[in-house]
Design a protein around this motif. Structure first.
Motif, PDB file in Angstrom:
ATOM      1  N   ARG A  27       0.830  -1.207   0.000  1.00 43.04           N
ATOM      2  CA  ARG A  27       0.000   0.000   0.000  1.00 43.04           C
ATOM      3  C   ARG A  27       0.866   1.259   0.000  1.00 43.04           C
ATOM      4  O   ARG A  27       0.585   2.228  -0.718  1.00 43.04           O
ATOM      5  CB  ARG A  27      -0.924  -0.004   1.218  1.00 43.04           C
ATOM      6  CG  ARG A  27      -2.064  -1.012   1.150  1.00 43.04           C
ATOM      7  CD  ARG A  27      -2.926  -0.886   2.400  1.00 43.04           C
ATOM      8  NE  ARG A  27      -4.175  -1.622   2.286  1.00 43.04           N
ATOM      9  CZ  ARG A  27      -4.335  -2.892   2.616  1.00 43.04           C
ATOM     10  NH1 ARG A  27      -3.297  -3.588   3.117  1.00 43.04           N
ATOM     11  NH2 ARG A  27      -5.508  -3.487   2.476  1.00 43.04           N
ATOM     12  N   TRP A  32      -8.457   3.782 -11.970  1.00 41.49           N
ATOM     13  CA  TRP A  32      -7.062   3.490 -11.623  1.00 41.49           C
ATOM     14  C   TRP A  32      -6.633   4.252 -10.373  1.00 41.49           C
ATOM     15  O   TRP A  32      -5.875   3.729  -9.548  1.00 41.49           O
ATOM     16  CB  TRP A  32      -6.147   3.818 -12.799  1.00 41.49           C
ATOM     17  CG  TRP A  32      -6.262   2.830 -13.921  1.00 41.49           C
ATOM     18  CD1 TRP A  32      -6.888   3.011 -15.121  1.00 41.49           C
ATOM     19  CD2 TRP A  32      -5.787   1.475 -13.930  1.00 41.49           C
ATOM     20  NE1 TRP A  32      -6.816   1.864 -15.874  1.00 41.49           N
ATOM     21  CE2 TRP A  32      -6.148   0.908 -15.177  1.00 41.49           C
ATOM     22  CE3 TRP A  32      -5.090   0.691 -13.018  1.00 41.49           C
ATOM     23  CZ2 TRP A  32      -5.834  -0.402 -15.519  1.00 41.49           C
ATOM     24  CZ3 TRP A  32      -4.777  -0.615 -13.360  1.00 41.49           C
ATOM     25  CH2 TRP A  32      -5.150  -1.147 -14.593  1.00 41.49           C
ATOM     26  N   GLN A  33      -7.086   5.495 -10.226  1.00 41.66           N
ATOM     27  CA  GLN A  33      -6.766   6.251  -9.021  1.00 41.66           C
ATOM     28  C   GLN A  33      -7.347   5.570  -7.788  1.00 41.66           C
ATOM     29  O   GLN A  33      -6.689   5.488  -6.735  1.00 41.66           O
ATOM     30  CB  GLN A  33      -7.299   7.688  -9.137  1.00 41.66           C
ATOM     31  CG  GLN A  33      -6.529   8.563 -10.113  1.00 41.66           C
ATOM     32  CD  GLN A  33      -5.079   8.755  -9.705  1.00 41.66           C
ATOM     33  OE1 GLN A  33      -4.769   9.000  -8.532  1.00 41.66           O
ATOM     34  NE2 GLN A  33      -4.172   8.632 -10.659  1.00 41.66           N
ATOM     35  N   GLN A  83       1.271   7.025  -6.596  1.00 43.38           N
ATOM     36  CA  GLN A  83      -0.014   7.532  -7.100  1.00 43.38           C
ATOM     37  C   GLN A  83       0.087   8.910  -7.763  1.00 43.38           C
ATOM     38  O   GLN A  83      -0.509   9.123  -8.832  1.00 43.38           O
ATOM     39  CB  GLN A  83      -1.044   7.552  -5.972  1.00 43.38           C
ATOM     40  CG  GLN A  83      -2.480   7.716  -6.453  1.00 43.38           C
ATOM     41  CD  GLN A  83      -3.489   7.617  -5.313  1.00 43.38           C
ATOM     42  OE1 GLN A  83      -3.145   7.816  -4.159  1.00 43.38           O
ATOM     43  NE2 GLN A  83      -4.728   7.327  -5.648  1.00 43.38           N
ATOM     44  N   ILE A 131       1.317   8.455 -11.280  1.00 40.95           N
ATOM     45  CA  ILE A 131       0.268   7.886 -12.129  1.00 40.95           C
ATOM     46  C   ILE A 131      -0.730   8.974 -12.524  1.00 40.95           C
ATOM     47  O   ILE A 131      -1.151   9.050 -13.690  1.00 40.95           O
ATOM     48  CB  ILE A 131      -0.453   6.733 -11.405  1.00 40.95           C
ATOM     49  CG1 ILE A 131       0.499   5.551 -11.236  1.00 40.95           C
ATOM     50  CG2 ILE A 131      -1.705   6.305 -12.154  1.00 40.95           C
ATOM     51  CD1 ILE A 131      -0.075   4.413 -10.445  1.00 40.95           C
ATOM     52  N   ALA A 132      -1.092   9.836 -11.590  1.00 42.35           N
ATOM     53  CA  ALA A 132      -2.044  10.914 -11.877  1.00 42.35           C
ATOM     54  C   ALA A 132      -1.517  11.817 -12.982  1.00 42.35           C
ATOM     55  O   ALA A 132      -2.269  12.263 -13.855  1.00 42.35           O
ATOM     56  CB  ALA A 132      -2.328  11.711 -10.607  1.00 42.35           C
ATOM     57  N   PHE A 184      -5.179   2.486  -7.039  1.00 45.29           N
ATOM     58  CA  PHE A 184      -3.861   2.787  -6.478  1.00 45.29           C
ATOM     59  C   PHE A 184      -3.924   3.544  -5.157  1.00 45.29           C
ATOM     60  O   PHE A 184      -2.890   3.731  -4.521  1.00 45.29           O
ATOM     61  CB  PHE A 184      -3.011   3.529  -7.509  1.00 45.29           C
ATOM     62  CG  PHE A 184      -2.417   2.602  -8.526  1.00 45.29           C
ATOM     63  CD1 PHE A 184      -1.159   2.074  -8.337  1.00 45.29           C
ATOM     64  CD2 PHE A 184      -3.135   2.213  -9.642  1.00 45.29           C
ATOM     65  CE1 PHE A 184      -0.619   1.187  -9.256  1.00 45.29           C
ATOM     66  CE2 PHE A 184      -2.609   1.338 -10.569  1.00 45.29           C
ATOM     67  CZ  PHE A 184      -1.334   0.814 -10.381  1.00 45.29           C
ATOM     68  N   SER A 185      -5.115   3.933  -4.733  1.00 45.66           N
ATOM     69  CA  SER A 185      -5.242   4.456  -3.373  1.00 45.66           C
ATOM     70  C   SER A 185      -5.105   3.323  -2.361  1.00 45.66           C
ATOM     71  O   SER A 185      -4.861   3.543  -1.179  1.00 45.66           O
ATOM     72  CB  SER A 185      -6.586   5.156  -3.185  1.00 45.66           C
ATOM     73  OG  SER A 185      -7.654   4.209  -3.176  1.00 45.66           O
ATOM     74  N   LEU A 191       2.317   1.872  -3.474  1.00 45.03           N
ATOM     75  CA  LEU A 191       1.296   2.333  -4.413  1.00 45.03           C
ATOM     76  C   LEU A 191       0.918   3.783  -4.147  1.00 45.03           C
ATOM     77  O   LEU A 191       0.791   4.589  -5.079  1.00 45.03           O
ATOM     78  CB  LEU A 191       0.054   1.444  -4.304  1.00 45.03           C
ATOM     79  CG  LEU A 191       0.227  -0.004  -4.753  1.00 45.03           C
ATOM     80  CD1 LEU A 191      -0.999  -0.819  -4.368  1.00 45.03           C
ATOM     81  CD2 LEU A 191       0.479  -0.090  -6.249  1.00 45.03           C
ATOM     82  N   GLN A 192       0.751   4.120  -2.874  1.00 47.12           N
ATOM     83  CA  GLN A 192       0.353   5.483  -2.524  1.00 47.12           C
ATOM     84  C   GLN A 192       1.463   6.481  -2.844  1.00 47.12           C
ATOM     85  O   GLN A 192       1.189   7.609  -3.269  1.00 47.12           O
ATOM     86  CB  GLN A 192      -0.052   5.536  -1.054  1.00 47.12           C
ATOM     87  CG  GLN A 192      -1.368   4.801  -0.794  1.00 47.12           C
ATOM     88  CD  GLN A 192      -1.608   4.465   0.667  1.00 47.12           C
ATOM     89  OE1 GLN A 192      -0.764   4.705   1.533  1.00 47.12           O
ATOM     90  NE2 GLN A 192      -2.772   3.901   0.964  1.00 47.12           N
TER      91      GLN A 192
END
Length: 198
Positions: A49, A100-101, A56, A59-60, A104-105, A52-53
């Protein structure tokens, strides 16, 4: 694998079915009951987690370019292009980016499960073959892992982030596949009153 709205179920393929809210609720409940065991089985832990965070925001920043490439690729082929005929690609990009957001949260709460199930069931309802759905996942997964490798320039964080991405995208794919099989199984049971009788 792009999120499609209920309104996209109109017209087109003769295999399209109406979106069934009761089926959505039933499948969401079934998958949500098992999500914690799936997370443990896939080793999606606190460190996953965190990776991923941390990734993020990147990714945005890059998701629009990734999705633009995705739709450009998918609309080249007749077997996939037909599913976008009456769709607004920009709207689909927005919905898919939101999905996807949410993934990935790394919350994996009921809201995420409900959203993922809705997407899976809508793709099943429009008659999108599962192999084409998974091909879409493959495309985005490759782009996301490449992004992580370039972003972290081969550091340990690169490997750990790629592992985290693969884990959660695999989970999302697992939910999609489950939606297809559960929807088909429940549809067959409703079509045949003898199914399940001893």
């Amino acid at each position: 694998m792009s999120p499609i709205s209920d309104s996209d179920l109109n017209g087109g393929s003769s295999r399209r079915r109406r979106f069934d809210p009761e089926l959505h609720q039933m499948v969401t409940n079934r998958i949500f009951q098992n999500v914690q065991s799936r997370l443990r089985l896939d080793s999606i832990d606190d460190y996953t987690r965190e990776r991923l965070q941390a990734f993020q925001p990147t990714i945005a920043e890059e998701m629009y370019a990734i999705l633009s490439d995705f739709y450009r690729h998918m609309t080249q082929f007749p077997q996939t292009r037909k599913f976008f005929v009456n769709s607004d690609i920009n709207v689909l990009k927005t919905r898919q980016s939101q999905h996807w957001q949410r993934l990935f949260s790394a919350e994996f709460d009921r809201e995420y499960i409900s959203s993922a199930v809705r997407i899976g069931l809508v793709h099943h309802a429009i008659g999108l073959p599962l192999h084409l759905y998974l091909s879409g996942y493959n495309r985005v997964l490759c782009d996301l892992t490449t992004l992580a490798i370039h972003h972290y320039a081969g550091s340990l964080a690169s490997s750990d982030t790629v592992n985290a991405i693969i884990k959660v995208v695999s989970l999302d794919m697992d939910i999609a596949i489950s939606c297809y099989f559960l929807a088909e199984n429940l549809r067959l049971k409703s079509d045949d009153p003898t199914v399940g009788l001893v």
